[in-house]
Motif scaffolding. Structure first.
Motif, PDB file in Angstrom:
ATOM      1  N   UNK A 101      58.929  24.484  54.664  1.00 42.64           N
ATOM      2  CA  UNK A 101      58.103  24.004  53.549  1.00 42.64           C
ATOM      3  C   UNK A 101      57.760  25.141  52.586  1.00 42.64           C
ATOM      4  N   UNK A 102      57.434  26.307  53.133  1.00 44.43           N
ATOM      5  CA  UNK A 102      57.106  27.445  52.262  1.00 44.43           C
ATOM      6  C   UNK A 102      58.327  27.879  51.449  1.00 44.43           C
ATOM      7  N   UNK A 103      59.500  27.861  52.070  1.00 41.41           N
ATOM      8  CA  UNK A 103      60.703  28.226  51.335  1.00 41.41           C
ATOM      9  C   UNK A 103      60.996  27.226  50.235  1.00 41.41           C
ATOM     10  N   UNK A 104      60.823  25.934  50.515  1.00 43.47           N
ATOM     11  CA  UNK A 104      61.028  24.926  49.474  1.00 43.47           C
ATOM     12  C   UNK A 104      60.027  25.110  48.333  1.00 43.47           C
ATOM     13  N   UNK A 105      58.791  25.440  48.692  1.00 40.10           N
ATOM     14  CA  UNK A 105      57.779  25.664  47.662  1.00 40.10           C
ATOM     15  C   UNK A 105      58.121  26.888  46.819  1.00 40.10           C
ATOM     16  N   UNK A 106      58.635  27.938  47.454  1.00 39.82           N
ATOM     17  CA  UNK A 106      59.049  29.119  46.702  1.00 39.82           C
ATOM     18  C   UNK A 106      60.210  28.805  45.750  1.00 39.82           C
ATOM     19  N   UNK A 107      61.153  27.993  46.227  1.00 41.67           N
ATOM     20  CA  UNK A 107      62.277  27.635  45.364  1.00 41.67           C
ATOM     21  C   UNK A 107      61.826  26.818  44.161  1.00 41.67           C
ATOM     22  N   UNK A 108      60.827  25.983  44.366  1.00 41.17           N
ATOM     23  CA  UNK A 108      60.374  25.115  43.277  1.00 41.17           C
ATOM     24  C   UNK A 108      59.504  25.868  42.283  1.00 41.17           C
ATOM     25  N   UNK A 109      58.710  26.829  42.769  1.00 42.75           N
ATOM     26  CA  UNK A 109      57.757  27.525  41.896  1.00 42.75           C
ATOM     27  C   UNK A 109      58.139  28.979  41.634  1.00 42.75           C
TER      28      UNK A 109
ATOM     29  N   UNK B  65      55.804  33.509  47.900  1.00 46.90           N
ATOM     30  CA  UNK B  65      54.792  33.377  48.956  1.00 46.90           C
ATOM     31  C   UNK B  65      55.361  33.946  50.256  1.00 46.90           C
ATOM     32  N   UNK B  66      54.700  34.905  50.898  1.00 45.41           N
ATOM     33  CA  UNK B  66      55.215  35.500  52.145  1.00 45.41           C
ATOM     34  C   UNK B  66      55.037  34.543  53.323  1.00 45.41           C
ATOM     35  N   UNK B  67      55.860  33.528  53.366  1.00 45.52           N
ATOM     36  CA  UNK B  67      55.718  32.496  54.385  1.00 45.52           C
ATOM     37  C   UNK B  67      55.870  33.027  55.791  1.00 45.52           C
ATOM     38  N   UNK B  68      56.818  33.934  56.003  1.00 43.02           N
ATOM     39  CA  UNK B  68      57.030  34.454  57.350  1.00 43.02           C
ATOM     40  C   UNK B  68      55.826  35.260  57.822  1.00 43.02           C
ATOM     41  N   UNK B  69      55.295  36.108  56.943  1.00 44.89           N
ATOM     42  CA  UNK B  69      54.144  36.911  57.331  1.00 44.89           C
ATOM     43  C   UNK B  69      52.931  36.029  57.614  1.00 44.89           C
ATOM     44  N   UNK B  70      52.697  35.046  56.734  1.00 46.21           N
ATOM     45  CA  UNK B  70      51.561  34.154  56.944  1.00 46.21           C
ATOM     46  C   UNK B  70      51.733  33.344  58.223  1.00 46.21           C
ATOM     47  N   UNK B  71      52.956  32.912  58.497  1.00 44.16           N
ATOM     48  CA  UNK B  71      53.207  32.153  59.737  1.00 44.16           C
ATOM     49  C   UNK B  71      52.968  33.019  60.958  1.00 44.16           C
ATOM     50  N   UNK B  72      53.416  34.270  60.902  1.00 45.09           N
ATOM     51  CA  UNK B  72      53.201  35.168  62.033  1.00 45.09           C
ATOM     52  C   UNK B  72      51.713  35.437  62.258  1.00 45.09           C
TER      53      UNK B  72
END
Length: 809
Positions: free
Chosen positions: A332-340, A348-355
């Motif tokens: 979801x974070x990757x899709x949001x990054x692609x869209x915005x 958005x650092x999705x991996x860091x936030x997820x970790x």
């Protein structure tokens, strides 16, 4: 016969019909000599001089065009006036001299201040670009790019260490030391060096095969001694990294960077796709919480998949839920990054936030104790001291090291050249090999495993505004802070979250499966390389699969040179251009002249195929015609011998006959008539023998036999053969012998052979191979196909009375 001006004028014997076969003029050639006529003009004026229909058609077309377009057509016309040139005349006209080979090695031992400075800047590029670094323009972008890459390096370093079969903290070490070393020695400004999935899974296959879990079972309770196992695997990985670095540095210093050219793009993409499948399968045990046997070697991937399927009922539910939730959040974070991505200054650092979120939840809820979710465990703070590699492991690791060295360099240089072309600078492949080798060599001393560069991090570094490797140095400093102070905070991070992050990041490589339909449409040979590489890597593991792929791709090149496109060329109307008559409807064969071309160079692997194709495309059975000629010559020789024996017998009989002279007139008249009849018979027999003998002598002068016409054999429909050798890039001894055999065979059937469009290095090789002699001179080699055709039309038939002179032209 001396060199003449290149001309479309036919020789006198072809015009007045006297003597030899008539050689019609090729289409588009005027009767005026070339010195008075534009030779290769494509415009209407040249065709109008010849009075042909194409001229009127082109003139009518131009009359219908607007004035600017008609003027543009006239501007594109060109006119050439030059003499007909064979190789000998071309060398004399161009003042050809053999190029003297430069001894590059002599410059290696020259010593001067300028050379020392150049060598220092060449091998330590940071000294060349850092003093000229524009702080105001590039510093902010490099700082932001370094922070963005560091945010990605942290989770990827932890995750890819699991791929390598090592404790996660060693992934952080591998994200610090090699990156800083590459900052000093690298020439690419945008690639992000560090942990990479393909390299990690290759290292993991080595560590798990040489240090499997079964070797560390404790006798008391049959559990694995993880501390001893991890220490052994770390020693293996670090020693492997040192070996990889030594290979890369050594190859770079001997300027062996071109080795990557043997790894074509379809091969690399097929290999990385297969490696991504290997990575995906290797993470299934962390996703389902399974304990699997360590396997390596051929078919290990298949056995692992089968074992995972058989143990699915033993999956840990908490681990599966954790992996699924983490994977969904990351997608979801990757899709949001692609869209915005256009609105956000940084992704958005999705991996860091997820970790961070997963670590907090695991610590608060107690996932390990309540649900049996496996976690990372203790992460020691601070750096480990350097340690020397274990020389006893070199023998068992040298093969793996070379494979990893080549694959890592191929990935790095491929990405480096992509970014260099995009931003307009040059990447030195040999220095890149040295820089990557020093990164692995120094990193191995500090307990790192082999690294390369990551496409995803490199794209982030470029997209975030990175301009130089200052961004890499900034990211390594951030990783250093995490190692020293913040690493121990990720002690409760679930391994399933790291596995989910790895699988989600495989999207880019798994999308390479779309290469299959695109290659099917564009190039099926490349598709074959892609599929063979993929299947071999899946079935035979990463090291053997790469070797099979390289060997197959090289063999495919050899096979493709054995199956070139052979074509008979015809003259395009009103031009000096010759194209395949099967492909160009306006290309017409020149009557009396056969022009043949191959699309590949001729060498030992396809020389025989070239000769066979030539004889087949000529439309006559050359071998059959030669055998029939030899048979009839043998019969003629046998007949000559029989007549000679008969003559000898009759001569002996006439010498033994005594003629009596009588006074009686009638008897004397009768005997006189008998003697005259006997002499007449002997004279007729002798004349016949002399004629055959004389014919045999002429036949001996004319290539050891009578002409085809005299023997009653069909004559070829062409008198000259022109071989277009423009595709030849080199020749070997087999090629030279094949060309000589072609000259010999076609001269046997009264066809003269000429060569055309041969490159100067190939001519030099022909001279070195003693191709030219008294019967084949440089006057048989012409600057272009058109020159050879014009000369062949002016000399349609060699005189049998003096074949050597005619051969020498």
């Amino acid at each position: 016969m001396g060199p003449s001006e290149a001309s479309g004028r036919l020789p006198p014997e072809a015009r007045d019909g006297g003597g030899s076969r008539r050689a019609p003029r090729p289409r588009g050639l005027c009767a005026e000599p070339l010195e008075r006529r534009p030779r290769a003009g494509l415009g209407p004026r040249e065709a109008a001089e010849c009075g042909g229909a194409p001229a009127r058609r082109q003139r009518d077309t131009q009359a219908l065009l607007p004035v600017p377009q008609a003027m543009e057509l006239r501007k594109r016309d060109y006119h050439v006036e030059r003499p007909l040139l064979n190789q000998e005349q071309l060398e004399e006209l161009g003042c050809w001299t053999s190029a003297t080979g430069t001894r590059q090695w002599r410059t290696w031992f020259q010593c001067s201040r300028a050379r020392a400075r150049a060598l220092l800047f060449q091998h330590l590029p940071v000294l060349a670009w850092l003093p000229r670094y524009p702080l105001r323009d590039w510093l902010l972008g490099d700082l932001l790019a370094g922070l963005s890459v560091a945010i990605m390096q942290l989770p990827q370093g932890l995750a890819y260490a699991l791929l390598a079969g090592l404790p996660p903290v060693f992934g952080l070490y591998s994200s610090f030391y090699p990156v800083f070393v590459y900052f000093l020695f690298g020439t690419s400004r945008h690639i992000s060096v560090g942990t990479f999935a393909v390299m990690s899974v290759m290292v993991g296959s080595v560590t798990e095969s040489l240090a499997p879990d079964e070797n560390f079972l404790q006798a008391v309770n049959s559990t694995i001694d993880e501390a001893t196992r991890d220490a052994t695997r770390v020693e293996l990985a670090s020693t492997l990294s040192v070996l990889v670095g030594l290979f890369q540095v050594g190859l770079g210093l001997v300027r062996f960077g071109f080795v990557v050219t043997y790894l074509s793009e379809p091969l690399v993409r097929g290999y990385t796709t297969a490696a991504s499948v290997q990575v995906f399968v290797s993470q299934l045990k962390y996703v389902f919480g399974l304990q699997l046997s360590s396997r390596s070697g051929p078919l290990s991937l298949i056995y692992t998949v089968l074992e995972v399927c058989s143990k699915l009922p033993q999956s840990v539910v908490g681990t599966v839920v954790t992996a699924v939730v983490a994977g969904v959040v990351l997608v979801l974070v990757k899709l949001l990054n692609d869209k915005l991505h256009r609105r956000l200054p940084l992704p958005i650092p999705g991996e860091l936030l997820t970790l961070i979120g997963a670590t907090a939840i695991s610590y608060g809820v107690g996932l390990k104790h309540r649900f049996g979710v496996d976690i990372v465990g203790n992460i020691p703070a601070g750096l480990v001291p350097p340690a020397a590699p274990n020389p006893q492991l070199f023998a068992s690791l040298v093969g793996y090291a070379f494979t990893i060295a080549v694959v890592g360099f191929a990935i790095a240089i491929s990405l480096g050249k992509i970014f260099a072309l995009r931003h307009g600078y040059r990447v030195d492949s040999n220095q890149e090999l040295v820089a990557l080798g020093l990164s692995n060599l120094i990193g191995g001393i500090f307990q790192c495993f082999p690294v390369s560069c990551s496409m995803s991090r490199s794209l982030v570094q470029e997209g975030a505004g990175g301009n130089t490797q200052v961004a890499g140095a900034v990211s390594s400093l951030f990783i250093l802070i995490i190692i020293v102070k913040l690493g121990e905070l990720f002690r409760d991070l679930p391994k399933a979250v790291l596995a989910a992050a790895i699988i989600v990041n495989l999207k880019g490589m798994l999308m390479q499966f779309t290469d299959i339909p695109s290659l099917w449409k564009s190039n099926r040979m490349d598709l074959l390389i892609w599929l063979v590489t993929f299947v071999a890597t899946i079935l035979l593991n990463l090291d053997i699969g790469l070797a099979v792929a390289v060997v197959f791709s090289l063999l495919l090149v050899v096979v493709r040179t054995q199956l070139p496109h052979y074509s008979v060329l015809g003259q395009v109307t009103d031009t000096d251009i010759y194209q395949d008559v099967a492909e160009y409807s306006e290309a017409r064969e020149v009557p009396g002249v056969k022009v043949f071309r191959s699309s590949a160079t001729m060498y030992f692997a396809n020389a025989e195929l070239y000769s066979d194709a030539l004889k087949q495309r000529c439309g006559i059975d050359v071998d059959h015609l030669m055998s029939q000629k030899k048979k009839r010559l043998r019969k003629k020789e046998q007949k000559l011998k029989r007549l000679q024996k008969t003559l000898q017998k009759q001569t002996a009989a006439s010498e033994g006959t005594s003629v009596s002279i009588h006074v009686n007139t009638s008897v004397r008249d009768m005997e006189s008539n008998n003697v005259e009849d006997s002499k007449a018979q002997q004279a007729s027999t002798g004349n016949e023998v002399e004629d055959i003998a004389a014919g045999g002598q002429e036949d001996t002068k004319a290539s050891n036999g009578s002409t085809l016409k005299a023997l009653g054999l069909p004559q070829p429909h062409f008198h000259s053969l022109v071989l277009d050798l423009s595709a030849l890039s080199f020749v070997d001894t087999v090629c030279i012998k094949s060309l000589k055999n072609i000259f010999r065979d076609f001269r046997e059937i009264e066809v003269e052979v000429y060569l055309a469009a041969c490159h100067t290095p190939v001519v030099t090789q022909l001279e070195a191979g003693h191709f030219f002699d008294a019967s084949i001179t440089k006057q048989h080699l012409f600057a272009s196909v058109h020159d050879a055709v014009l000369f062949a039309l002016q000399h349609p038939k060699s005189s049998p009375a003096n074949p050597v002179l005619m051969t020498k032209l």
